[in-house]
Every structure is written in structure tokens, then in C-alpha cells.
Design a protein around this motif. Structure first.
Motif, mmCIF file in Angstrom:
data_model
loop_
_atom_site.group_PDB
_atom_site.id
_atom_site.type_symbol
_atom_site.label_atom_id
_atom_site.label_comp_id
_atom_site.label_asym_id
_atom_site.label_seq_id
_atom_site.Cartn_x
_atom_site.Cartn_y
_atom_site.Cartn_z
ATOM 1 N N ARG A 65 0.824 -1.200 0.000
ATOM 2 C CA ARG A 65 0.000 0.000 0.000
ATOM 3 C C ARG A 65 0.863 1.256 0.000
ATOM 4 O O ARG A 65 0.587 2.214 -0.727
ATOM 5 N N TYR A 66 1.911 1.265 0.804
ATOM 6 C CA TYR A 66 2.830 2.414 0.825
ATOM 7 C C TYR A 66 3.485 2.614 -0.541
ATOM 8 O O TYR A 66 3.617 3.739 -1.026
ATOM 9 N N LEU A 67 3.927 1.507 -1.153
ATOM 10 C CA LEU A 67 4.593 1.588 -2.454
ATOM 11 C C LEU A 67 3.675 2.185 -3.504
ATOM 12 O O LEU A 67 4.064 3.106 -4.243
ATOM 13 N N TYR A 68 2.449 1.693 -3.561
ATOM 14 C CA TYR A 68 1.544 2.172 -4.603
ATOM 15 C C TYR A 68 1.007 3.569 -4.316
ATOM 16 O O TYR A 68 0.576 4.275 -5.233
ATOM 17 N N LEU A 69 1.024 3.972 -3.058
ATOM 18 C CA LEU A 69 0.688 5.364 -2.777
ATOM 19 C C LEU A 69 1.742 6.290 -3.364
ATOM 20 O O LEU A 69 1.414 7.330 -3.943
ATOM 21 N N ALA A 70 3.029 5.905 -3.224
ATOM 22 C CA ALA A 70 4.100 6.695 -3.827
ATOM 23 C C ALA A 70 3.988 6.692 -5.352
ATOM 24 O O ALA A 70 4.197 7.729 -6.000
ATOM 25 N N ILE A 71 3.644 5.535 -5.935
ATOM 26 C CA ILE A 71 3.471 5.479 -7.389
ATOM 27 C C ILE A 71 2.306 6.349 -7.833
ATOM 28 O O ILE A 71 2.383 7.047 -8.856
ATOM 29 N N SER A 72 1.230 6.345 -7.058
ATOM 30 C CA SER A 72 0.072 7.175 -7.399
ATOM 31 C C SER A 72 0.421 8.656 -7.433
ATOM 32 O O SER A 72 -0.091 9.401 -8.272
ATOM 33 N N LEU A 73 1.292 9.085 -6.518
ATOM 34 C CA LEU A 73 1.666 10.500 -6.469
ATOM 35 C C LEU A 73 2.763 10.842 -7.470
ATOM 36 O O LEU A 73 2.702 11.884 -8.140
ATOM 37 N N LEU A 74 3.770 9.956 -7.611
ATOM 38 C CA LEU A 74 4.983 10.314 -8.350
ATOM 39 C C LEU A 74 5.135 9.603 -9.695
ATOM 40 O O LEU A 74 6.047 9.961 -10.457
ATOM 41 N N GLY A 75 4.297 8.605 -9.989
ATOM 42 C CA GLY A 75 4.477 7.834 -11.221
ATOM 43 C C GLY A 75 4.497 8.673 -12.487
ATOM 44 O O GLY A 75 5.507 8.692 -13.219
ATOM 45 N N PRO A 76 3.426 9.403 -12.813
ATOM 46 C CA PRO A 76 3.450 10.222 -14.030
ATOM 47 C C PRO A 76 4.537 11.296 -14.011
ATOM 48 O O PRO A 76 5.156 11.574 -15.048
ATOM 49 N N SER A 77 4.772 11.882 -12.849
ATOM 50 C CA SER A 77 5.788 12.936 -12.757
ATOM 51 C C SER A 77 7.171 12.381 -13.061
ATOM 52 O O SER A 77 7.969 13.015 -13.773
ATOM 53 N N PHE A 78 7.485 11.215 -12.505
ATOM 54 C CA PHE A 78 8.789 10.609 -12.760
ATOM 55 C C PHE A 78 8.948 10.269 -14.243
ATOM 56 O O PHE A 78 10.018 10.500 -14.836
ATOM 57 N N TYR A 79 7.902 9.726 -14.859
ATOM 58 C CA TYR A 79 7.967 9.397 -16.286
ATOM 59 C C TYR A 79 8.190 10.658 -17.118
ATOM 60 O O TYR A 79 9.018 10.665 -18.056
ATOM 61 N N ILE A 80 7.471 11.740 -16.797
ATOM 62 C CA ILE A 80 7.622 12.990 -17.548
ATOM 63 C C ILE A 80 9.039 13.534 -17.411
ATOM 64 O O ILE A 80 9.666 13.959 -18.396
ATOM 65 N N ALA A 81 9.573 13.520 -16.184
ATOM 66 C CA ALA A 81 10.920 14.059 -15.964
ATOM 67 C C ALA A 81 11.965 13.263 -16.726
ATOM 68 O O ALA A 81 12.867 13.832 -17.365
ATOM 69 N N VAL A 82 11.864 11.932 -16.678
ATOM 70 C CA VAL A 82 12.873 11.085 -17.318
ATOM 71 C C VAL A 82 12.776 11.188 -18.837
ATOM 72 O O VAL A 82 13.795 11.350 -19.531
#
Length: 526
Positions: A314-331
Motif C-alpha cells: 500500500r505504501y509503495l503504490y501510494l508513492a506510485i500514485s503521487l509520483l508515477g506520471p511525474s517521474f515518467y515525464i521528468a525522465v
């Protein structure tokens, strides 16, 4: 111009005051207007207040064919059958010449009878479903406890269902909800204080706590915040939540909302306070921390190693929910060297015909995903789920075929959407979903630097946030090592010897030490 406006405001205010004074229905029920010994005067006043109210019944009758009396009640809120049987029948058949209020009280075969002295008391009792008896030559009335409310059956909350555990949930009846708490905590130390809020709704609010566990300062702070509320009506616990939380501008909830009695009792046993609102099945729990919002009732009904694994997921996917698209855009925009070459070539070929940058792609797809989610929630249940799933599949495939978005972007948005559903509390999930958009803009403008800046801003805000004085990120900040057994992992049941220090300081130990099962049970402190 300003002088003219002030003059007109004074004229309109004076006109409204005169109109209110001339209208008998505008009588402020908060004013202590004493009942009169003249029955007709009381009736005239009440009929003026309840003018144009066809559901208010004024039933005239004689007590023993000698003394005039009136029963006032609201049709639909009062048990008329019980009223006829236990109030009207014994009074009308009475043959005594003494019809004083104490004598009448003994004749009524109802256990709950309350004396009313003012018009405000009469209005409050009638609005609560209790008929009021007014008698000639008596300056008080009697409110008879014969309220009859239509309520739904007790059933499992749909938003907090569990595979293993109790199947009951709170309903809209306040007294049914407090009874469920009493059934689980059979101790006289469970205290329930009541307060009425709302000028017109007159909503009853109950504050529940365990006297020997909850801090008196916490209980008094909750009561003080409730007492200072001045509002015309309270229709849901959400009204109360917004008016008593520490930081109303924060996207993160500072009170936990639940419909499960077992969850409410679990927090009561830790020293928290539960606020129940009449007319709504959701109760509020204070104080809470961010990690409380990520705990599910299922964690405490499954084996501890299974609950720990699910909690970390649950903790892992909460971080993915917040940062997933942002990390993809940055990279994909600024840091392509971080991507392995074979994967980079594949992604480049999929983006070759896409006319938009990654940021625009992500905003388009995230906005569409949120729209589909809201549409599915508003549609009837029979077609809502089908529209959400089919709509997402069809629109995503059509967007790829049209060359508007790339395949990796659809995949990232889909994973993010699934991750957002793993938050046990909807209020936390919606907060993360809203914060996702500014994080995407920061990553699209500054790359990973913007992503890190956004995380720092969010963490800084959460570090300064309080819930009734309790740090929002405790027990991590400030660090309380002994309390991490219910944050980073879910410790075995025999490890929960002490209550959280932030709330349970008045009664530290909840169970005896050394309760590990097995022949080699040892000392398992803290």
C-alpha cells in the motif's frame, strides 16, 4: 456613493427587523419564552409559530371530562399507536378530580417523560418526535418519549468491506450508533457527551471517549471547538469536520471518517475521541496521523505477516500514485540517459508520431481518467462500472491509434489509476490525486529537480500539520521507536502491550506482558 450605499443598507436592515417583529413565525426559539398557565395563550403562540405546517397536530381533549388539555406532535415523527394507548386512553378515562402535573405524570404509562418550561423546549421536543402535553392552569408541559424514526437496517458499509471481521456499520440514527459503541465497550468509563448544533436543523452531536484512557485536555478541546460553531444547519459529519480541523487549507484530512463500529472502538481504546452526528453514518475520529489513514480494518483481522506485506504494498503504490506520471515525464523529457538503450529505442519509436510533449500527454490522459472515474461514480451502479472500464479501454486505444498519446503513457496512467485505488481512505486518495497534477507540472518544467522540490514542499507541509495538537507524521516525526510496530509493520497481537504515547498517556498499558503463545512464551515488552 459610499454614503448612499450605507444609507440604503441601514434602511433595508431596519425594514427586515420590522418585518421580523411583525411576523409571529419569526419568534427566535432560542429566547426563553416561558409557558403560560393559560392553555389558549400557549396554543395561540404555538399555532403562530407552526403556521402553514400541515404535519403539526394539535389534538384537543379533556382529562377525565373536566380539564382541557392539548397534545402537540409532528405526524410521522411520533408513535401515534403508543400515544393513543399509553397517554390518551388513561387520561381520558381518569375519574379523579385532581389533575395536577405530578398526578398526570403518574397516570401516563411511559418511562421517558420530561418537563418543559419554555416555548423553545416545546419546539425542541416536538422536532425530536416527542409529543408535548399542555394542560390548563399548568405553567409547564410534559414531553413524552414516544419518538418513532424510520431508519434503515444495520448492514456492512460498502466502502469499508472486509473479508474477515464484523459485518455491521453505523446508520443514520444517532442512538443506534451510540448503542453499537456501548455493545462493544461494556464499561461505565465510556462517556458520551451531547451538544446541539444548528440554528434550524438542531442536530444532535455526540462526543464519545473512554474516561480513563483519553486525555481530559483532548476531550475539552473537542468540546470547545464544537461549542464555537454557529451555523444554520448540519446535514453531515463533513460539515463538522471542516469546522473543527486544525488546518482547513490543507489537502490532507486531519480527522478520520469511518462507518465501522469496530474501527471507532479500536481508536477509543487508544485514547482517541469519536464524534457522532445524527443523520449521518460516518463518524469522525480525532486526533489521527497520516499513517492512520493508510491502515485498513483488514490489517487487524489477518495474520500479522500478511498484513505487513499488504501494508508495504500500500505504501509503495501510494508513492506510485503521487509520483508515477511525474517521474515518467521528468525522465522522458530531461533525463533520457537514465533509460536503458533498448527500452529508450522502443519508447522513441512509440513517440515518433506524437505531436505533444510528455507533459501535455500526461495531463490529457490524467484528466480523461479522472473524468471517467467521476462519471462512473455518478452513473447508476448497474452501468457505472461498465462505463468506466470500457470507456478507459476504448478511449485509450483510440488515442493511441489516432497518434495523440503514446503507448507507454497510457500504461503509466493506467498503473497510476490502479495505485490510487489502494488507499483505504477515499479522503487520502483524492488528496494524492489532486497533488499529482502540480507534481506533473513541476517535473515537466524542471525535471527531476522539480520532482524533488515538490516532494520537499509536501513533506514540509505534512511536518507542520497537526491534528488536535498531534504531529501528522508521528511516530516517524517526531520519532517514537516503540510505536513503529503499528506503522512500518503490523506487529503480532501479543506485541501491542502499550497504547500510543500521543493519545494514551493516561493509561499506558493495554495488556499484560508475556502473552506470546506457545510453550516457550517469553517476556515480550513493547
Amino acid at each position: 456613493m459610499a454614503n448612499v450605499k450605507q444609507f440604503l443598507n441601514r434602511v433595508f436592515a431596519s425594514h427586515r427587523k420590522e418585518s421580523a417583529a411583525a411576523d409571529p413565525r419569526a419568534i427566535d426559539p432560542q429566547k426563553r419564552i416561558e409557558l403560560s398557565a393559560d392553555l389558549q395563550a400557549n396554543l395561540q403562540l404555538l399555532k403562530a409559530i407552526y403556521a402553514d405546517s400541515s404535519d403539526v397536530v394539535f389534538h384537543d381533549f379533556f382529562i377525565g371530562e373536566l380539564t382541557p388539555a392539548v397534545l402537540v406532535y409532528i405526524e410521522g415523527l411520533t408513535n401515534v399507536e403508543e400515544l393513543d394507548q399509553h397517554v390518551l386512553a388513561p387520561l381520558q378515562q381518569d375519574g379523579s378530580a385532581e389533575h395536577t402535573l405530578p398526578y398526570i405524570r403518574k397516570k401516563i404509562a411511559v418511562s421517558s417523560i420530561k418537563r418543559v418550561d419554555t416555548v423553545a423546549d416545546v419546539i425542541e421536543e416536538i422536532s425530536g418526535g416527542n409529543p408535548v402535553l399542555l394542560v390548563e392552569r399548568e405553567k409547564q408541559g410534559l414531553a413524552v418519549g414516544l419518538a418513532k424514526w424510520d431508519k434503515r437496517a444495520i448492514e456492512e458499509p460498502t466502502a469499508e468491506s472486509v473479508l474477515r471481521g464484523p459485518r455491521e456499520g453505523f446508520i443514520e440514527s444517532l442512538r443506534s450508533n451510540t448503542a453499537m459503541l456501548r455493545r462493544k465497550v461494556r464499561s461505565a468509563n465510556l462517556k458520551i457527551k451531547s451538544i446541539t448544533i444548528g440554528t434550524y436543523s438542531r442536530t444532535e452531536i455526540a462526543v464519545a471517549y473512554i474516561e480513563s484512557i483519553a486525555a481530559p485536555a483532548l476531550v475539552e478541546e473537542v468540546m470547545n471547538r464544537l461549542r464555537r460553531i454557529e451555523i444554520d444547519g448540519v446535514l453531515s459529519s463533513a460539515y463538522i469536520e471542516e469546522l473543527i480541523e486544525d488546518n482547513p487549507t490543507s489537502p490532507f484530512p486531519q480527522l478520520l471518517s469511518t462507518e465501522r463500529p469496530d474501527v471507532a472502538v479500536a481508536y477509543l481504546l487508544e485514547g482517541h475521541v469519536v464524534v457522532l452526528v445524527d443523520g449521518t453514518p460516518s463518524v469522525l475520529i480525532a486526533p489521527v496521523t497520516f499513517f492512520s489513514m493508510l491502515q485498513s480494518p483488514e490489517d487487524y483481522y489477518e495474520r500479522y505477516f500478511v498484513a505487513t506485506a499488504v501494508r508495504w504494498l500500500r505504501y509503495l503504490y501510494l508513492a506510485i500514485s503521487l509520483l508515477g506520471p511525474s517521474f515518467y515525464i521528468a525522465v522522458i523529457t530531461y533525463h533520457q540517459e537514465m533509460i536503458p538503450t533498448p527500452l529508450l529505442l522502443t519508447m522513441a519509436s512509440s513517440r515518433e508520431q506524437i505531436p505533444f510533449p510528455a507533459l501535455v500527454e500526461a495531463v490529457l490522459m490524467e484528466t480523461m481518467f479522472e473524468a471517467l472515474r467521476e462519471a462512473g461514480a455518478r452513473l447508476p451502479k448497474q452501468i457505472g462500472t461498465a462505463v468506466s472500464i470500457v470507456g478507459a479501454l476504448v478511449i485509450g486505444q483510440a488515442a493511441i491509434a489516432a497518434g495523440i498519446v503514446s503507448t507507454p503513457m497510457v500504461m503509466v496512467v493506467a498503473i497510476t489509476g490502479i495505485a490510487s485505488f489502494m488507499a483505504p481512505r477515499f479522503t487520502v486518495g483524492i488528496a494524492v490525486r489532486l497533488l499529482r497534477f502540480p507534481m506533473m507540472f513541476l517535473s515537466g518544467i524542471l525535471g527531476l529537480l522539480g520532482l524533488i522540490m515538490g516532494v520537499i514542499v509536501i513533506l514540509n507541509h505534512m511536518l507542520t500539520l497537526r491534528s488536535f495538537g498531534v504531529p501528522y507524521l508521528s511516530p516517524l516525526a517526531p520519532l517514537k521507536k516503540r510505536e513503529l510496530k503499528d506503522v512500518l509493520w503490523r506487529a503480532p497481537r501479543w506485541k501491542f502491550n502499550t497504547r500510543p504515547q500521543m493519545t494514551g498517556v493516561w493509561n499506558t498499558y493495554r495488556q499484560a506482558a508475556g502473552q506470546r503463545p506457545g510453550p516457550a512464551a517469553g517476556d515480550e515488552e513493547g
